[in-house]
Design a protein around this motif. Structure first.
Motif, PDB file in Angstrom:
ATOM      1  N   MET A 466       5.497 -29.241   9.283  1.00  0.00           N
ATOM      2  CA  MET A 466       5.425 -28.369  10.447  1.00  0.00           C
ATOM      3  C   MET A 466       4.013 -28.273  11.003  1.00  0.00           C
ATOM      4  O   MET A 466       3.805 -28.289  12.223  1.00  0.00           O
ATOM      5  N   LEU A 467       3.025 -28.162  10.094  1.00  0.00           N
ATOM      6  CA  LEU A 467       1.636 -28.118  10.558  1.00  0.00           C
ATOM      7  C   LEU A 467       1.270 -29.412  11.288  1.00  0.00           C
ATOM      8  O   LEU A 467       0.594 -29.388  12.326  1.00  0.00           O
ATOM      9  N   ALA A 468       1.718 -30.540  10.735  1.00  0.00           N
ATOM     10  CA  ALA A 468       1.430 -31.828  11.366  1.00  0.00           C
ATOM     11  C   ALA A 468       2.058 -31.895  12.753  1.00  0.00           C
ATOM     12  O   ALA A 468       1.422 -32.336  13.725  1.00  0.00           O
ATOM     13  N   ALA A 469       3.311 -31.447  12.849  1.00  0.00           N
ATOM     14  CA  ALA A 469       3.988 -31.463  14.147  1.00  0.00           C
ATOM     15  C   ALA A 469       3.276 -30.557  15.152  1.00  0.00           C
ATOM     16  O   ALA A 469       3.127 -30.902  16.328  1.00  0.00           O
ATOM     17  N   LYS A 470       2.811 -29.387  14.666  1.00  0.00           N
ATOM     18  CA  LYS A 470       2.111 -28.468  15.570  1.00  0.00           C
ATOM     19  C   LYS A 470       0.788 -29.049  16.021  1.00  0.00           C
ATOM     20  O   LYS A 470       0.429 -28.962  17.213  1.00  0.00           O
ATOM     21  N   VAL A 471       0.046 -29.649  15.101  1.00  0.00           N
ATOM     22  CA  VAL A 471      -1.224 -30.273  15.481  1.00  0.00           C
ATOM     23  C   VAL A 471      -0.978 -31.376  16.506  1.00  0.00           C
ATOM     24  O   VAL A 471      -1.714 -31.507  17.497  1.00  0.00           O
ATOM     25  N   GLU A 472       0.068 -32.169  16.274  1.00  0.00           N
ATOM     26  CA  GLU A 472       0.366 -33.240  17.224  1.00  0.00           C
ATOM     27  C   GLU A 472       0.731 -32.682  18.593  1.00  0.00           C
ATOM     28  O   GLU A 472       0.318 -33.221  19.625  1.00  0.00           O
ATOM     29  N   ASP A 473       1.502 -31.605  18.606  1.00  0.00           N
ATOM     30  CA  ASP A 473       1.834 -30.977  19.884  1.00  0.00           C
ATOM     31  C   ASP A 473       0.579 -30.458  20.583  1.00  0.00           C
ATOM     32  O   ASP A 473       0.437 -30.576  21.802  1.00  0.00           O
ATOM     33  N   ILE A 612      -6.076 -28.649  11.197  1.00  0.00           N
ATOM     34  CA  ILE A 612      -6.315 -29.977  10.616  1.00  0.00           C
ATOM     35  C   ILE A 612      -6.965 -29.839   9.238  1.00  0.00           C
ATOM     36  O   ILE A 612      -6.611 -30.550   8.293  1.00  0.00           O
ATOM     37  N   THR A 613      -7.896 -28.899   9.124  1.00  0.00           N
ATOM     38  CA  THR A 613      -8.536 -28.649   7.821  1.00  0.00           C
ATOM     39  C   THR A 613      -7.495 -28.221   6.789  1.00  0.00           C
ATOM     40  O   THR A 613      -7.522 -28.678   5.639  1.00  0.00           O
ATOM     41  N   GLU A 614      -6.554 -27.361   7.194  1.00  0.00           N
ATOM     42  CA  GLU A 614      -5.508 -26.949   6.269  1.00  0.00           C
ATOM     43  C   GLU A 614      -4.655 -28.142   5.851  1.00  0.00           C
ATOM     44  O   GLU A 614      -4.279 -28.275   4.683  1.00  0.00           O
ATOM     45  N   GLU A 616      -5.603 -31.245   5.669  1.00  0.00           N
ATOM     46  CA  GLU A 616      -6.383 -32.070   4.734  1.00  0.00           C
ATOM     47  C   GLU A 616      -6.311 -31.492   3.320  1.00  0.00           C
ATOM     48  O   GLU A 616      -6.319 -32.231   2.334  1.00  0.00           O
ATOM     49  N   GLY A 617      -6.226 -30.180   3.234  1.00  0.00           N
ATOM     50  CA  GLY A 617      -6.124 -29.547   1.926  1.00  0.00           C
ATOM     51  C   GLY A 617      -4.757 -29.700   1.280  1.00  0.00           C
ATOM     52  O   GLY A 617      -4.605 -29.465   0.085  1.00  0.00           O
ATOM     53  N   LEU A 618      -3.761 -30.119   2.076  1.00  0.00           N
ATOM     54  CA  LEU A 618      -2.412 -30.306   1.540  1.00  0.00           C
ATOM     55  C   LEU A 618      -2.136 -31.753   1.151  1.00  0.00           C
ATOM     56  O   LEU A 618      -1.025 -32.085   0.742  1.00  0.00           O
ATOM     57  N   GLU A 619      -3.134 -32.617   1.276  1.00  0.00           N
ATOM     58  CA  GLU A 619      -2.933 -34.043   0.934  1.00  0.00           C
ATOM     59  C   GLU A 619      -2.594 -34.198  -0.546  1.00  0.00           C
ATOM     60  O   GLU A 619      -3.121 -33.497  -1.401  1.00  0.00           O
TER      61      GLU A 619
END
Length: 619
Positions: A466-473, A612-614, A616-619
């Motif tokens: 969801m975070l990735a989708a939001k960042v992309e949006d 984006i920082t968050e 990166e912390g979920l990798e």
């Protein structure tokens, strides 16, 4: 030209007008998708009320011209000038609403199926009739702008005319750029065979294109949808299908682009606009330096936003670079869930209701009263919008709902517009419309509310998706739209020196896309044609920066909400209800925000950086 009539022409509108209340299509995996009921405007193409309103609009416009043309200067000298001028503005506003209702209906009908000859003819014929009628109204704002400042100010001491002060002051901002009456009339009448005709050609061309994806021949909307398919091979196939068909039609799209850019240059030159985007800034009631500060802030942030995120996404896919068709791909090993219509409705209304029950109640009317057209259909315009129509009616929302998480966000986005338009409607036809920069505020805020609600109830893996989708949006809303704006500036600037070939347009497109997307995205052959389908370039030159303005504004606004939620919802709804009656600086002041301050833009962009920082912390 009347406000509503002009806006309805400029804004792609839908066109599926059943003669009886619309029924949902048979249930699918998405559930029953609603189709709008346009009967609140007219019962159908053959509704006798259409002809009656066209005839009334023509007759009353002519009567208005006979009553007031050449007489405003004398009228403002009278002792009861305020009362008399207010009565004239009120008549003008009523005509604006009437003509706007007609053009809204025809536009909405046409958007529902742009390839239906009967609808296309109705749309064109009605536009011609409304343009002819509104020609008799052109004089009014031109004469209003010639009135002596002091005498007009004295007249506005009358409460009846003072009500229209925001509109009058807005109209007078156009004074330096207005032309002699007969030239204005010529520009107005020829719009039907000028830019409006090219807009229609673009819409009908896009709607008629078919893209060969395996054994299927698809329209543009389902083909674009496949660019987010979980299967890499399908994304690539869809991208190549898009590129192939765009390339086959590139001469047509290049011609449309060149003609419209030249048409705009002619208008700008006659009116005295110096910069290619000055007319848009004036229409948006935003200062050029504010837009320039936004553009500079976003372009400087490319490495911290899009470049950084796409490098992270490439690592998730085990690559150094992603082909352009993987830019919006779902994350690997995270199933893409199909979201049915009822769940989408419940999700968005729940998010709205948690913020403000009043906002949710307005949004719910769109579902209950058939104000939404959701299914994908052949000939239907791609994308999504909320059309305000006129204050005497209500907005309508067009979607192409296919059950993706992004479609839920699109629903939240367009309902944000719809709520805004409903709240602003009491200001009347002249003062309800909101500049584009502020119009995007409610839509993006609605998305943010929905996203935050969904995020609160997911596990770690889903949270990452969801975070990735939001960042992309957000990147698509901020970075991509500023890249679009940069592309448009290059195109319109070069067009002043002569036509641009399709090859040159494609080269400019690749240049700005590479700059904005960064080294982790590989622009494969075929991507150079993707400028061709961006409708905003055709329908509303330089519209696109409004998305970035709205996203950054909402990021800052939401931060204020999180810090001090008490009383925020009411202040927010009051801001939306103001419609076009206040400048952005007045509307943002209650929240302690100022778009002239460079820190304002940095604050909005910082929200994206932190997400984006968050990630990166979920990798």
């Amino acid at each position: 030209m009347p406000t509503q009539a002009k806006r309805a022409v400029a804004q792609r509108a839908p066109k599926s007008a059943p003669k009886s209340p619309a029924k949902s299509r048979p249930p699918s995996r998405l559930g029953a998708l609603p189709e709008w009921n346009l009967a609140d405007l007219y019962a159908g193409i053959d509704d006798p009320q259409v002809k009656r309103d066209l005839d009334r609009g023509a007759a009353e416009s002519l009567a208005f011209e006979e009553a007031f043309k050449g007489k405003l200067a004398a009228l403002v000298e009278r002792g009861d000038a305020g009362t008399q001028l207010a009565a004239a503005v009120k008549r003008y506003e009523a005509l604006d609403d009437l003509l706007g209702r007609l053009t809204s209906y025809a536009g909405l009908l046409h958007a529902g199926d742009t390839v239906d000859p009967a609808r296309a003819k109705f749309y064109a014929d009605l536009q011609e009739r409304v343009t002819a009628a509104s020609t008799h109204l052109l004089f009014f704002t031109l004469e209003l702008n010639r009135l002596d400042d002091a005498k007009l100010e004295a007249a506005m001491q009358d409460p009846a005319l003072a009500h229209y002060r925001p509109w009058i002051e807005d109209v007078r901002k156009d004074k330096p750029y207005q032309l002699e009456d007969r030239v204005e009339q010529l520009f107005h009448e020829k719009s039907v065979t000028g830019y409006s005709a090219w807009n229609r050609l673009f819409d009908e061309t896009i709607a008629s294109l078919r893209f060969k994806v395996g054994p299927k021949s698809l329209a543009i909307e389902p083909t674009l949808n496949l660019m987010q398919d979980p299967r890499a091979a399908m994304r690539q196939t869809a991208s190549q299908a898009l590129a192939k068909t765009f390339k086959e039609n590139l001469r047509t799209f290049a011609l449309i682009t060149n003609v419209l850019a030249k048409d705009k240059e002619i208008s700008d030159r006659w009116r005295g606009f110096v910069d290619v985007a000055d007319a848009r800034h004036l229409a948006n009631r935003v200062e050029p330096e504010v837009v320039e500060a936004l553009v500079e802030a976003v372009r400087a942030a490319y490495p911290r936003l899009s470049h950084r995120y796409y490098a992270l996404k490439a690592r998730w896919f085990g690559k150094k670079r992603l082909p352009h068709w993987d830019r919006n791909a779902p994350l690997p090993a995270v199933p893409t869930r199909i979201i049915g219509w009822n769940e989408a409705r419940t999700t968005v209304l729940g998010a709205y209701g948690a913020f403000s029950p009043d906002m949710a109640a307005i949004a719910e009317r769109f579902f209950n009263d058939n104000w939404i057209d959701a299914p994908v259909r052949p000939g239907k315009v791609p994308g999504a919008f909320s059309h305000p129509t006129v204050p005497s009616a209500h907005p309508y929302v067009l979607l192409n709902y296919q059950g993706r998480p992004r479609d839920v966000m699109t629903l939240a986005h367009e309902l944000g517009h719809g709520v805004h338009q409903v709240l602003a409607a009491p200001n009347g036809a002249l003062m309800a419309p909101t500049p584009l920069t502020l119009a995007e505020t409610a839509s993006v805020f609605g998305e943010m509310l929905t996203f935050k609600k969904l995020l609160a109830s997911v596990d770690r893996k889903q949270r990452k998706a969801m975070l990735a989708a939001k960042v992309e949006d957000m990147i698509n809303t901020v970075v991509r739209q500023i890249a679009f704006y940069t592309f448009e500036r290059k195109v319109h600037t070069e067009r002043r020196s002569g036509e641009l070939t399709a090859e040159r347009l494609s080269a400019l497109w690749l240049e700005v896309q590479q700059e904005s997307l960064g080294p982790a995205i590989e622009l494969k052959p075929g991507y150079e044609t993707f400028w061709a389908y961006i409708s905003h370039f055709v329908h509303a030159p330089f519209y696109v920066y409004a998305y970035a303005f709205g996203d950054c504004l909402v990021n800052s606004l939401y931060a204020v909400y999180e810090r001090a939620a008490e009383g925020f919802a009411q202040r927010y709804l009051d801001m939306l209800a103001a419609g076009g009656t206040k400048h952005h600086s007045e509307l943002l002041a209650p929240f302690g925000l100022d778009a002239h301050d460079p820190a304002f833009w940095q604050g909005g962009l910082g929200v994206i950086e932190r997400l984006i920082t968050e990630l990166e912390g979920l990798e």
